[in-house]
Design a protein around this motif. Structure first.
Motif, mmCIF file in Angstrom:
data_model
loop_
_atom_site.group_PDB
_atom_site.id
_atom_site.type_symbol
_atom_site.label_atom_id
_atom_site.label_comp_id
_atom_site.label_asym_id
_atom_site.label_seq_id
_atom_site.Cartn_x
_atom_site.Cartn_y
_atom_site.Cartn_z
ATOM 1 N N UNK A 25 -14.789 8.281 -3.609
ATOM 2 C CA UNK A 25 -13.568 7.354 -4.112
ATOM 3 C C UNK A 25 -13.761 7.522 -2.754
ATOM 4 N N UNK A 26 -13.265 6.359 -2.551
ATOM 5 C CA UNK A 26 -12.095 5.479 -0.967
ATOM 6 C C UNK A 26 -10.688 5.352 -1.880
ATOM 7 N N UNK A 27 -9.819 6.097 -0.964
ATOM 8 C CA UNK A 27 -8.270 5.124 -1.262
ATOM 9 C C UNK A 27 -7.617 5.043 -0.594
ATOM 10 N N UNK A 28 -6.959 3.848 -0.143
ATOM 11 C CA UNK A 28 -5.749 3.274 1.173
ATOM 12 C C UNK A 28 -4.132 3.603 0.177
ATOM 13 N N UNK A 29 -4.134 4.495 1.451
ATOM 14 C CA UNK A 29 -2.167 3.972 0.665
ATOM 15 C C UNK A 29 -2.142 3.392 2.258
ATOM 16 N N UNK A 30 -0.821 2.103 1.451
ATOM 17 C CA UNK A 30 0.157 1.563 2.865
ATOM 18 C C UNK A 30 1.155 1.213 1.824
ATOM 19 N N UNK A 31 1.949 0.088 2.952
ATOM 20 C CA UNK A 31 3.431 0.227 2.836
ATOM 21 C C UNK A 31 3.610 -1.003 4.277
ATOM 22 N N UNK A 32 4.376 -1.237 3.757
ATOM 23 C CA UNK A 32 4.955 -2.096 4.930
ATOM 24 C C UNK A 32 6.761 -1.651 5.418
ATOM 25 N N UNK A 33 6.642 -0.611 4.988
ATOM 26 C CA UNK A 33 8.479 0.079 5.127
ATOM 27 C C UNK A 33 8.222 1.765 5.494
ATOM 28 N N UNK B 286 3.217 2.804 9.397
ATOM 29 C CA UNK B 286 4.651 2.501 8.523
ATOM 30 C C UNK B 286 4.032 0.817 9.276
ATOM 31 N N UNK B 287 4.713 0.014 8.292
ATOM 32 C CA UNK B 287 4.772 -1.265 8.370
ATOM 33 C C UNK B 287 3.436 -2.072 8.799
ATOM 34 N N UNK B 288 2.983 -1.862 7.106
ATOM 35 C CA UNK B 288 1.313 -2.638 7.467
ATOM 36 C C UNK B 288 1.341 -3.271 6.550
ATOM 37 N N UNK B 289 1.125 -4.841 7.238
ATOM 38 C CA UNK B 289 1.473 -6.143 6.802
ATOM 39 C C UNK B 289 0.213 -6.612 6.039
ATOM 40 N N UNK B 290 0.378 -7.686 4.811
ATOM 41 C CA UNK B 290 -0.827 -7.855 4.068
ATOM 42 C C UNK B 290 -2.402 -7.790 4.683
ATOM 43 N N UNK B 291 -2.266 -8.157 5.883
ATOM 44 C CA UNK B 291 -4.153 -8.501 7.222
ATOM 45 C C UNK B 291 -3.868 -7.465 7.266
ATOM 46 N N UNK B 292 -3.025 -6.430 7.884
ATOM 47 C CA UNK B 292 -3.381 -5.195 7.779
ATOM 48 C C UNK B 292 -4.536 -4.268 6.664
ATOM 49 N N UNK B 293 -4.314 -4.906 5.884
ATOM 50 C CA UNK B 293 -4.766 -4.413 4.818
ATOM 51 C C UNK B 293 -6.304 -4.582 4.553
ATOM 52 N N UNK B 294 -5.914 -6.334 4.361
ATOM 53 C CA UNK B 294 -7.213 -7.084 4.461
ATOM 54 C C UNK B 294 -8.567 -6.437 4.632
ATOM 55 N N UNK C 119 13.203 -1.870 -2.712
ATOM 56 C CA UNK C 119 12.245 -3.435 -3.199
ATOM 57 C C UNK C 119 12.989 -4.308 -3.413
ATOM 58 N N UNK C 120 13.831 -4.842 -2.446
ATOM 59 C CA UNK C 120 13.677 -5.642 -1.562
ATOM 60 C C UNK C 120 13.037 -6.417 0.011
ATOM 61 N N UNK C 121 12.485 -4.989 0.753
ATOM 62 C CA UNK C 121 11.775 -5.371 1.840
ATOM 63 C C UNK C 121 9.731 -5.377 0.643
ATOM 64 N N UNK C 122 9.712 -4.502 -0.282
ATOM 65 C CA UNK C 122 8.099 -4.296 -0.320
ATOM 66 C C UNK C 122 8.051 -4.743 -1.410
ATOM 67 N N UNK C 123 9.091 -6.410 -1.843
ATOM 68 C CA UNK C 123 8.312 -7.145 -2.734
ATOM 69 C C UNK C 123 7.572 -8.024 -2.379
ATOM 70 N N UNK C 124 8.092 -9.138 -1.376
ATOM 71 C CA UNK C 124 6.681 -9.794 -0.398
ATOM 72 C C UNK C 124 5.428 -8.932 -0.622
ATOM 73 N N UNK C 125 5.506 -7.923 0.529
ATOM 74 C CA UNK C 125 4.337 -6.947 0.597
ATOM 75 C C UNK C 125 3.542 -7.613 -0.838
#
Length: 210
Positions: free
Chosen positions: A2-10, A85-93, A113-119
């Motif tokens: 099982x491979x789990x990725x943990x990511x956030x833009x913040x 920290x500061x990942x983008x959707x492209x980084x996750x992809x 909440x405001x920062x993470x919703x677009x991510x």
């Protein structure tokens, strides 16, 4: 495996605490567990080093190196990937051809909440996640459910484009345990059991998506 990725833009959302606790839980269960640290600050790797003397040690791998996948042992049962920290959707992809699941920790503050919703929206729209090839969900972190603010924040998170799969309450126990190279899952005191129970929906969700 099982491979789990943990990511956030913040930054400061508890991403590394989530990664180390997941790794510790599986290691305590007897799983061969690897923690890939893609952050140059190396917080997860330092945690693994502090844990090295335990029977439930976790193997650290430097994820800042291009060949990190080649260094994962064939016998690994669980691989937890802690991204910077500061990942983008492209980084996750970039990880989605490898990961089975993506976790996004979100704190219950208006700024977070405001920062993470677009991510979250952008991650949900990634083709492999949108088609259901890779599972993705939100971990509501450091909640204080006895407060009106946390209740409102949780309601807001539940309107995001990805489901809230776990609700983790705030406690200094996470800070203390992590500093020792441990986790709440290394203890059996009554005072930590309710916080351990907070993780059960997350483990169930991960098992379902393995």
């Amino acid at each position: 495996m099982l491979k789990v990725l943990i990511a956030s833009c913040k930054g400061g959302c508890g991403k590394t605490t989530l990664a180390t606790h997941l790794a510790a839980h599986y290691a305590v269960e007897g799983r061969n567990t690897v923690l890939v640290d893609c952050d140059r600050l190396a917080s997860s790797r330092h945690w693994c080093e502090r844990r090295a003397g335990l029977a439930s040690a976790v193997l650290p791998i430097d994820g800042t190196k291009r060949n990190w996948r080649e260094r994962i042992p064939d016998g690994a049962d669980r691989v937890i990937i802690d991204t910077p920290a500061g990942a983008s959707a492209a980084d996750v992809d970039e990880f989605l051809d490898y990961a089975d699941a993506v976790l996004i920790p979100v704190l219950p503050s208006p700024f977070d909440l405001e920062a993470c919703r677009p991510f979250v929206d952008a991650v949900a729209a990634l083709p492999r996640i949108k088609r259901g090839k890779v599972a993705a969900g939100i971990v509501a972190n450091r909640l204080r459910p006895w407060t009106h603010a946390s209740q409102l924040a949780l309601e807001d998170m539940q309107q995001f484009a990805l489901p809230v799969i776990a609700q983790l309450r705030d406690t200094q126990g996470y800070v203390v345990a992590t500093g020792l190279g441990k986790s709440l899952f290394d203890y059996h005191a009554e005072t930590v059991r309710s916080h351990q129970d907070d993780w059960k929906p997350l483990f169930k969700w991960l098992k379902k998506n393995n």
